[in-house]
Design a protein around this motif. Structure first.
Motif, PDB file in Angstrom:
ATOM      1  N   LEU A 145       0.830  -1.208   0.000  1.00 43.04           N
ATOM      2  CA  LEU A 145       0.000   0.000   0.000  1.00 43.04           C
ATOM      3  C   LEU A 145       0.859   1.250   0.000  1.00 43.04           C
ATOM      4  O   LEU A 145       0.594   2.210  -0.740  1.00 43.04           O
ATOM      5  N   ALA A 146       1.926   1.260   0.809  1.00 46.97           N
ATOM      6  CA  ALA A 146       2.831   2.413   0.854  1.00 46.97           C
ATOM      7  C   ALA A 146       3.488   2.645  -0.500  1.00 46.97           C
ATOM      8  O   ALA A 146       3.572   3.787  -0.987  1.00 46.97           O
ATOM      9  N   GLY A 147       3.957   1.565  -1.124  1.00 49.95           N
ATOM     10  CA  GLY A 147       4.644   1.713  -2.405  1.00 49.95           C
ATOM     11  C   GLY A 147       3.709   2.060  -3.542  1.00 49.95           C
ATOM     12  O   GLY A 147       3.963   2.980  -4.320  1.00 49.95           O
ATOM     13  N   ALA A 148       2.604   1.316  -3.655  1.00 50.33           N
ATOM     14  CA  ALA A 148       1.696   1.519  -4.786  1.00 50.33           C
ATOM     15  C   ALA A 148       1.004   2.877  -4.731  1.00 50.33           C
ATOM     16  O   ALA A 148       0.672   3.449  -5.773  1.00 50.33           O
ATOM     17  N   ALA A 149       0.802   3.407  -3.534  1.00 53.05           N
ATOM     18  CA  ALA A 149       0.160   4.723  -3.425  1.00 53.05           C
ATOM     19  C   ALA A 149       0.997   5.819  -4.064  1.00 53.05           C
ATOM     20  O   ALA A 149       0.465   6.849  -4.494  1.00 53.05           O
ATOM     21  N   THR A 150       2.312   5.606  -4.144  1.00 52.92           N
ATOM     22  CA  THR A 150       3.165   6.625  -4.772  1.00 52.92           C
ATOM     23  C   THR A 150       2.896   6.751  -6.261  1.00 52.92           C
ATOM     24  O   THR A 150       3.327   7.720  -6.888  1.00 52.92           O
ATOM     25  N   LEU A 151       2.173   5.780  -6.845  1.00 56.30           N
ATOM     26  CA  LEU A 151       1.824   5.880  -8.265  1.00 56.30           C
ATOM     27  C   LEU A 151       0.952   7.098  -8.531  1.00 56.30           C
ATOM     28  O   LEU A 151       0.860   7.555  -9.673  1.00 56.30           O
ATOM     29  N   GLY A 152       0.331   7.637  -7.483  1.00 55.08           N
ATOM     30  CA  GLY A 152      -0.436   8.876  -7.637  1.00 55.08           C
ATOM     31  C   GLY A 152       0.416  10.038  -8.078  1.00 55.08           C
ATOM     32  O   GLY A 152      -0.089  11.030  -8.622  1.00 55.08           O
ATOM     33  N   LEU A 153       1.745   9.933  -7.852  1.00 56.94           N
ATOM     34  CA  LEU A 153       2.650  10.998  -8.283  1.00 56.94           C
ATOM     35  C   LEU A 153       3.045  10.855  -9.746  1.00 56.94           C
ATOM     36  O   LEU A 153       3.554  11.810 -10.344  1.00 56.94           O
ATOM     37  N   MET A 154       2.852   9.665 -10.333  1.00 52.12           N
ATOM     38  CA  MET A 154       3.333   9.441 -11.695  1.00 52.12           C
ATOM     39  C   MET A 154       2.199   9.324 -12.711  1.00 52.12           C
ATOM     40  O   MET A 154       2.200   9.991 -13.747  1.00 52.12           O
ATOM     41  N   ILE A 155       1.238   8.451 -12.423  1.00 53.47           N
ATOM     42  CA  ILE A 155       0.159   8.236 -13.383  1.00 53.47           C
ATOM     43  C   ILE A 155      -0.714   9.477 -13.431  1.00 53.47           C
ATOM     44  O   ILE A 155      -1.119  10.002 -12.401  1.00 53.47           O
ATOM     45  N   PRO A 156      -1.000   9.994 -14.628  1.00 56.46           N
ATOM     46  CA  PRO A 156      -1.775  11.236 -14.716  1.00 56.46           C
ATOM     47  C   PRO A 156      -3.189  11.040 -14.184  1.00 56.46           C
ATOM     48  O   PRO A 156      -3.742   9.949 -14.295  1.00 56.46           O
ATOM     49  N   PRO A 157      -3.732  12.121 -13.578  1.00 56.67           N
ATOM     50  CA  PRO A 157      -3.182  13.465 -13.419  1.00 56.67           C
ATOM     51  C   PRO A 157      -2.275  13.558 -12.186  1.00 56.67           C
ATOM     52  O   PRO A 157      -2.726  13.338 -11.070  1.00 56.67           O
ATOM     53  N   SER A 158      -1.012  13.866 -12.391  1.00 59.53           N
ATOM     54  CA  SER A 158      -0.040  13.924 -11.303  1.00 59.53           C
ATOM     55  C   SER A 158       0.233  15.370 -10.910  1.00 59.53           C
ATOM     56  O   SER A 158       0.625  16.183 -11.740  1.00 59.53           O
ATOM     57  N   LEU A 159       0.049  15.680  -9.636  1.00 58.21           N
ATOM     58  CA  LEU A 159       0.305  17.046  -9.162  1.00 58.21           C
ATOM     59  C   LEU A 159       1.784  17.388  -9.302  1.00 58.21           C
ATOM     60  O   LEU A 159       2.144  18.516  -9.646  1.00 58.21           O
ATOM     61  N   THR A 160       2.659  16.404  -9.045  1.00 59.32           N
ATOM     62  CA  THR A 160       4.097  16.658  -9.144  1.00 59.32           C
ATOM     63  C   THR A 160       4.496  16.974 -10.582  1.00 59.32           C
ATOM     64  O   THR A 160       5.319  17.857 -10.823  1.00 59.32           O
ATOM     65  N   LEU A 161       3.907  16.270 -11.552  1.00 58.10           N
ATOM     66  CA  LEU A 161       4.213  16.543 -12.953  1.00 58.10           C
ATOM     67  C   LEU A 161       3.690  17.914 -13.381  1.00 58.10           C
ATOM     68  O   LEU A 161       4.315  18.602 -14.194  1.00 58.10           O
ATOM     69  N   ILE A 162       2.539  18.325 -12.837  1.00 56.45           N
ATOM     70  CA  ILE A 162       2.031  19.672 -13.135  1.00 56.45           C
ATOM     71  C   ILE A 162       3.019  20.714 -12.622  1.00 56.45           C
ATOM     72  O   ILE A 162       3.380  21.665 -13.335  1.00 56.45           O
ATOM     73  N   VAL A 163       3.470  20.540 -11.384  1.00 54.47           N
ATOM     74  CA  VAL A 163       4.418  21.487 -10.790  1.00 54.47           C
ATOM     75  C   VAL A 163       5.725  21.497 -11.578  1.00 54.47           C
ATOM     76  O   VAL A 163       6.285  22.557 -11.876  1.00 54.47           O
ATOM     77  N   TYR A 164       6.218  20.317 -11.946  1.00 54.17           N
ATOM     78  CA  TYR A 164       7.452  20.222 -12.741  1.00 54.17           C
ATOM     79  C   TYR A 164       7.275  20.924 -14.080  1.00 54.17           C
ATOM     80  O   TYR A 164       8.149  21.692 -14.515  1.00 54.17           O
TER      81      TYR A 164
END
Length: 437
Positions: A145-164
């Motif tokens: 759960l800890a690892g897979a939840a980080t996919l929210g940062l990569m798979i669109p729509p990703s807030l981190t990718l918007i900021v980048y």
């Protein structure tokens, strides 16, 4: 030597402010203010106002609060229960069983929420009790759960990718599509780890659910239809060139509201809670971006970014060596800062180095996201670890140890990206895109 003195000064002021409890965005502005006072004669106040306004008035940035609001709405629906009911019959007979619902559920929800924390909370609130009830190993339940939840940062729509994308002025839509294939590959690597662990672990003896017929499985799959339709609207509208990232975000909000209404989970209270939650998160990120923009300008006057880029170039590092140095750098930084702060704080210095090395900035965005994903599960500041601590009651040490295999898989993913860069670049190079996307 002068560059080193400037770096030490900036770091001293930054950690002094952060250690005093000042918000990250305001701390960045404070460092920038010191730099402007010391290295330029321009009026600091006027310059700060101009930069903050310019950074905050970007049309591209409007996608950010809309995607955040969509995630907040969905968090308050029965989406997690429906996803578990729809996925469980298909996952139960795979090696590793229902633990795969953690990974697939996070992957699916990541496609409608750009937040790792929202993905973790939404999927975890349903899957943790169900998996515990069936006696799945606690370490595996929490770790996946800890690892897979980080996919929210990569798979669109990703807030981190918007900021980048806003920070380096790249297409948000292209960055979104760059994250799709690597996100799926990373999810597959997590699932492979679960499958192998289930075969070699002696303590793996969960209770089995009754076997369902194909008809029953298909009947349960109807619970996945709403979220799959929402994904199709958000991602499909961008892929077909009908919408920019901002327009797709607006479609997503409307779709999330319709889904919440159809489930009967939308009332005035949940509506206002979702709106206020999105407002708080958006304001926090906007403040960080404004502070980072002002800091970038201030650092520009010192000549530090260009000087460091020239210094790195003089070392004659290969692309691989540079990427390994950045990998270690971001892992260390991620122990103390969240992903978005790490990105905006470093891009003014890192971007010239990357351009000088001839590294594709779209590909590098995915590289950075994979690395800052690790920050979500590395102590002492890993945010996913804190969320899981609140959800499970376990100590931080136990949760961190459970998540460590996922950290190693993410490190392996970095090398997969380096070996096969087309994973991140093929899709954005072959999509239709509306101007402004």
């Amino acid at each position: 030597m002068e560059d080193l003195s400037i770096i030490i000064l900036f770091l001293f002021v930054l950690f002094l402010l952060l250690g005093s409890g000042v918000w990250v965005g305001l701390a960045l502005m404070g460092v920038a203010w010191v730099g402007m006072e010391l290295f330029t004669t321009r009026p600091v106040g006027d310059t700060m106002l101009t930069v903050i306004w310019t950074a905050s008035s970007s049309w591209t940035l409007t996608a950010l609060p809309l995607f955040i609001w969509m995630g907040e709405i969905l968090y308050r629906t029965r989406l997690s229960e429906d996803m578990f009911r729809g996925l469980a019959p298909w996952m139960a007979r795979l090696p590793g069983g229902l633990v795969h619902t953690n990974i697939v559920g996070c992957t699916v929800f990541a496609a409608v929420s750009g937040s790792s924390a929202a993905t973790l909370s939404t999927v975890g609130k349903m899957s943790i009790p169900e998996l515990r009830k069936r006696d799945y190993p606690e370490r595996m339940v929490i770790g996946t759960l800890a690892g897979a939840a980080t996919l929210g940062l990569m798979i669109p729509p990703s807030l981190t990718l918007i900021v980048y994308g806003v920070t380096i002025n790249e297409s948000i839509s292209k960055l979104f599509f760059a994250g799709i294939v690597p996100g799926i590959v990373l999810a597959a690597m997590f699932m492979a780890f679960v499958a192998i662990s289930s075969r070699v672990s002696r303590g793996w003896a969960p209770k089995q659910d009754p076997v369902m017929s194909l008809g029953q499985k298909l009947a349960n799959s109807r619970f996945l239809i709403p979220v799959l339709l929402l994904i199709s609207v958000v991602i499909g509208s961008m892929y077909l060139g009908y919408a920019t990232a901002t327009e797709a975000a607006a479609f997503g909000v409307v779709g999330a509201l319709i889904l919440a209404i159809s489930q009967g989970s939308l009332n005035w209270t949940t509506f206002t809670e979702s709106l206020m939650g999105a407002t708080r998160t958006s304001a926090m990120i906007a403040l960080i971006l404004a502070g980072a923009a002002f800091l970038s300008l201030s650092m520009g006057f010192t000549g530090l970014p260009r000087g460091l880029a020239d210094l790195i170039a003089s070392w004659d590092l290969s692309r691989f060596q540079l990427l390994m140095a950045l990998l270690v750098f971001y892992i260390i930084l991620g122990m103390f800062l969240d992903g978005i702060s790490s990105v905006v704080l470093t891009m003014a210095v890192v971007e010239p180095m990357v351009r000088e090395a001839g590294i594709d900035l779209i590909w590098f965005g995915i590289f950075v996201v994979v690395v800052v994903e690790m920050a979500q599960i590395t102590p002492p500041i890993g945010f996913n670890l804190f969320v899981l601590q609140g959800m499970t009651g376990h100590g931080m040490g136990f949760i961190a140890r459970s998540a460590f295999p996922m950290f190693l898989i993410m490190v392996a993913m970095v090398f997969v990206l380096i070996a096969f860069p087309d994973l991140a670049t093929w899709l954005p190079d072959n999509i239709r895109q509306r101007p402004g996307g």
